[in-house]
Each structure stands twice: as C-alpha cells, then as structure tokens.
Design an enzyme around this catalytic site. Structure first.
Site, PDB file in Angstrom:
ATOM      1  N   CYS A 137      16.639  16.266  15.337  1.00 31.16           N
ATOM      2  CA  CYS A 137      15.897  15.128  15.868  1.00 31.16           C
ATOM      3  C   CYS A 137      16.730  14.354  16.885  1.00 31.16           C
ATOM      4  O   CYS A 137      17.547  13.512  16.510  1.00 31.16           O
ATOM      5  CB  CYS A 137      15.455  14.214  14.721  1.00 31.16           C
ATOM      6  SG  CYS A 137      14.588  12.757  15.290  1.00 31.16           S
ATOM      7  N   CYS A 140      16.352  10.615  16.770  1.00 33.26           N
ATOM      8  CA  CYS A 140      17.082   9.924  15.708  1.00 33.26           C
ATOM      9  C   CYS A 140      18.579   9.857  16.011  1.00 33.26           C
ATOM     10  O   CYS A 140      19.221   8.854  15.728  1.00 33.26           O
ATOM     11  CB  CYS A 140      16.916  10.641  14.363  1.00 33.26           C
ATOM     12  SG  CYS A 140      15.270  11.258  14.047  1.00 33.26           S
ATOM     13  N   ASP A 141      19.132  10.949  16.542  1.00 34.72           N
ATOM     14  CA  ASP A 141      20.590  11.072  16.597  1.00 34.72           C
ATOM     15  C   ASP A 141      21.201  11.114  17.989  1.00 34.72           C
ATOM     16  O   ASP A 141      22.426  11.113  18.120  1.00 34.72           O
ATOM     17  CB  ASP A 141      21.020  12.341  15.826  1.00 34.72           C
ATOM     18  CG  ASP A 141      20.560  12.284  14.376  1.00 34.72           C
ATOM     19  OD1 ASP A 141      20.586  11.183  13.803  1.00 34.72           O
ATOM     20  OD2 ASP A 141      20.167  13.325  13.832  1.00 34.72           O
TER      21      ASP A 141
END
Ligand code: NDP
Length: 320
Positions: A137, A140-141
């Site tokens: 992701c 997300c990261d």
C-alpha cells in the site's frame, strides 16, 4: 459488544458495493443491517486520488468518497455493525451469520460484498520485511520513503498508480514487470513513461528481497530475467507489491459455488448466487472490471434483486 440482529436484507461488507446495496435496500424500506469488518470502506480507503467516479469534476480522495457513501447509507436508515463474520449457515431460513464477537445476524436475504485483498509474491523474504520496507500500500507507506529509492512490482493499473504516487516522495522509482508490456490503462502508462523519476525493468521477476537484520531494513531486490535467467541486484530501500487481488471468500467455501480463483459465481447479468436469496456484488464476484463504480452498480442490482426475491417469496407464502 455482542449483538443479535434480524433483518430482511443482511449485507456483509462496506465497500462501494455493500454501501450502495444498503442505500437501495434502506430506501425500499427493508431496514438493512450491514456488517463490516476492520477496514470499513474497503479497498477505496487505501486509495488516494479518484478521478473516474462519476459525479465529481474535481479529483476526490478514496477515503472521503467512502465516508460520504457511509453517511448516505446511515442517513437513509442502514443499521451498521462492526463485527467479523466467522461462520455462515445457508441451510436454514433466515440465513445465519455468526460474528467473532459472538453476535448472531439473521437475514431473510443476504448480500455478500466482502471484496478482495492484495496478493503477495509468496517469498519468505517478503514476509520477513513486511512492515520493514515491504508493503502492498503506497498510500499507507509511501511517506516513509521520502528521498529514497523504491521499486514497485506489477504491470496493472495498481502498480502504475502506486509507482506514480511514490514519485511524490521517492527520488527514484523502479517498476519491475515480468513481461514486456503493461496491462495498465494507456493514459496511466503515458503518465508513467513521462515521469523522469520512473524507470521500468521489463521481463524480470523478483526472486528475493535483500536486506539486513539489525536494523531490519530492505537494501535491494534480486531479479531474474525471464528469458535468459540472468540475475541482477537492484539497490532499493523499499518494495511495493502490486500484483493483483484475491477475493475474500474463504468464509463461503463449501457454501456457495465459486470459480477456481475463489470468486463467487453469479448468474449472467445478475447478482444471484447458487443459493436462492443469497446475492453477491462487487469485487467478490467480479474479476474483470473491479472498479468502484461497477461495484456500486452491482450493489444496486443486488439490493433490487433481494427486494424482488423477498416480494415474490412473500406472495408465494401468502398464496399457500
Ligand atoms: P491486475 O490483475 O490488473 O494486474 C496485476 C499485475 O501484476 C499484472 O501486470 C500481472 O502481470 C502482475 N502479476 C501478477 N502476479 C504476479 C507475480 N506473481 N509476479 C509478478 N507479477 C505478477 O491487478 P491490479 O491490482 O493492477 O488491478 C486490478 C483491477 O483493478 C483491474 O481491473 C484494474 O483496471 C482495476 N484498477 C483500476 C484503477 C483505476 O481505474 N483507477 C486503479 C487500480 C486498479 P501480467 O500482466 O503479466 O499478468
């Protein structure tokens, strides 16, 4: 908290399919109960820019769009419950779903919209470095890779979108693909090829993720050329795996007919499954389109079909 609920339409899943089904069912006065797990809103909540959902001339964010759908579903009367369904019984009517909270949910009809989730390469090193440089992701990261070098593996829309998104942070993005052409949309490909930070490595598979143990960090990827088998190492600080999805259907194995990949079989042009009164919508039954808008569309179909099913069953019972 343990809850027991009965509803005419029980919906499992809260992505675009589940929320749209609940909006239509609620507006048909069917008082739906929607059970969602730990990722309310589904895959759209790990997406950034959404440019292809009709109705928005300006770019909207995936999590915002899902929040709007959820608010709409609640406003029209959907009863939302958080629980993880661990057992289903389709042999009795109403159908029964049991949650890990101990909650029992009964539905005269059932709409399954449990979606799909990211697929992994299956390497031991991938597992070892998950959360330490390996991710599925970018949204997300990606932030953690400011000024660093990253690689994305895959050749579909997700891989290209993730690679482009990562250019907002990383100084260099490699896209590693096992073939010599991408399957991503042409428009996305054009954007990718025009981005100076991105370089594509064609015809290579990721064989291993390289890194240290103390500290636990990714330092590179080992690749194999699919034609001549020649290995090469590419130094990277992170690897994003974007190679497709697996439908969330293990719960229904043995209860409903599925295809070889685990997607729930539905009748052509319908959301009807192999069990009368059970409907499936969105990515859980669609491996071709997999778009938020098609998921929403099939969620609408499922609610209309559930309504029709309940009406014809009620009139048949009244005639007996
Ligand atoms: P796809 O199935 O479209 O693509 C998966 C990619 O990963 C393919 O290029 C495939 O290679 C590659 N791949 C699969 N397994 C492996 C493996 N073991 N090792 C290396 N590579 C592998 O998945 P996506 O998640 O990209 O997209 C899913 C669906 O969602 C699609 O329909 C897509 O159009 C849609 N989507 C739409 C978006 C949008 O409209 N904004 C955004 C994201 C997704 P190969 O090509 O060789 O098969």
């Amino acid at each position: 908290m343990m809850s027991s609920k009965y509803s005419k339409v029980l919906i499992l899943g809260s992505g675009p399919a589940g929320l749209t089904a609940s909006i239509y069912a609620a507006r048909a006065n069917l008082h739906p109960v929607l059970v969602h797990g730990l990722q309310p809103g589904g895959q759209m909540t790990i997406t950034t820019d959404v440019e292809n959902y009709p109705g928005f001339a300006d770019v909207v964010q995936g999590p915002w769009l899902m929040e709007q759908m959820k608010r709409q579903a609640t406003a029209v009367g959907t009863d939302m419950v958080t629980d993880i369904i661990t057992e289903v019984d389709f042999t009795q009517r109403p159908f029964v779903c049991v949650g890990d909270s101990g909650g029992h949910y009964q539905g005269e009809s059932l709409v399954i919209t449990t979606g799909a989730q990211a697929r992994w390469l299956g390497l031991e090193s991938e597992e070892r470095y998950q959360g330490f440089g390996v991710s599925a992701c970018a949204t997300c990261d990606g932030f953690f890779f400011r000024g660093k070098t990253v690689a994305v593996v895959g050749g579909g829309n997700t891989a290209v979108e993730e690679a482009l998104f990562l250019t907002n942070f990383a100084s260099k993005v490699w896209l590693i693909h096992r073939r010599d052409e991408l399957r991503a949309e042409k428009m996305l490909q054009d954007r990718l090829f025009a981005n100076d930070k991105v370089e594509v490595i064609w015809n290579h598979r990721v064989e291993e993720i390289l890194g240290g143990t103390d500290p636990k960090v990714v330092t590179g990827v080992q690749l194999r050329n699919i034609h001549d088998g020649v290995m090469r190492n590419v130094p990277v600080d992170g690897l994003f795996v974007a190679i497709g999805h697996t439908p969330n259907t293990s719960l229904f194995r043995g209860h409903l007919e599925m295809d070889q990949e685990g997607y729930i079989n539905t009748e052509s042009g319908s959301t009807r499954t192999s069990i009368s009164g059970v409907f499936a919508a969105g990515d859980v039954q669609d491996k071709i389109y997999r778009q938020a808008v098609t998921a929403a569309g099939s969620g609408c179909m499922a609610a209309l079909e559930a309504e029709k099913y309940l009406a014809s069953r009620d009139s048949a019972q009244a005639a007996e």
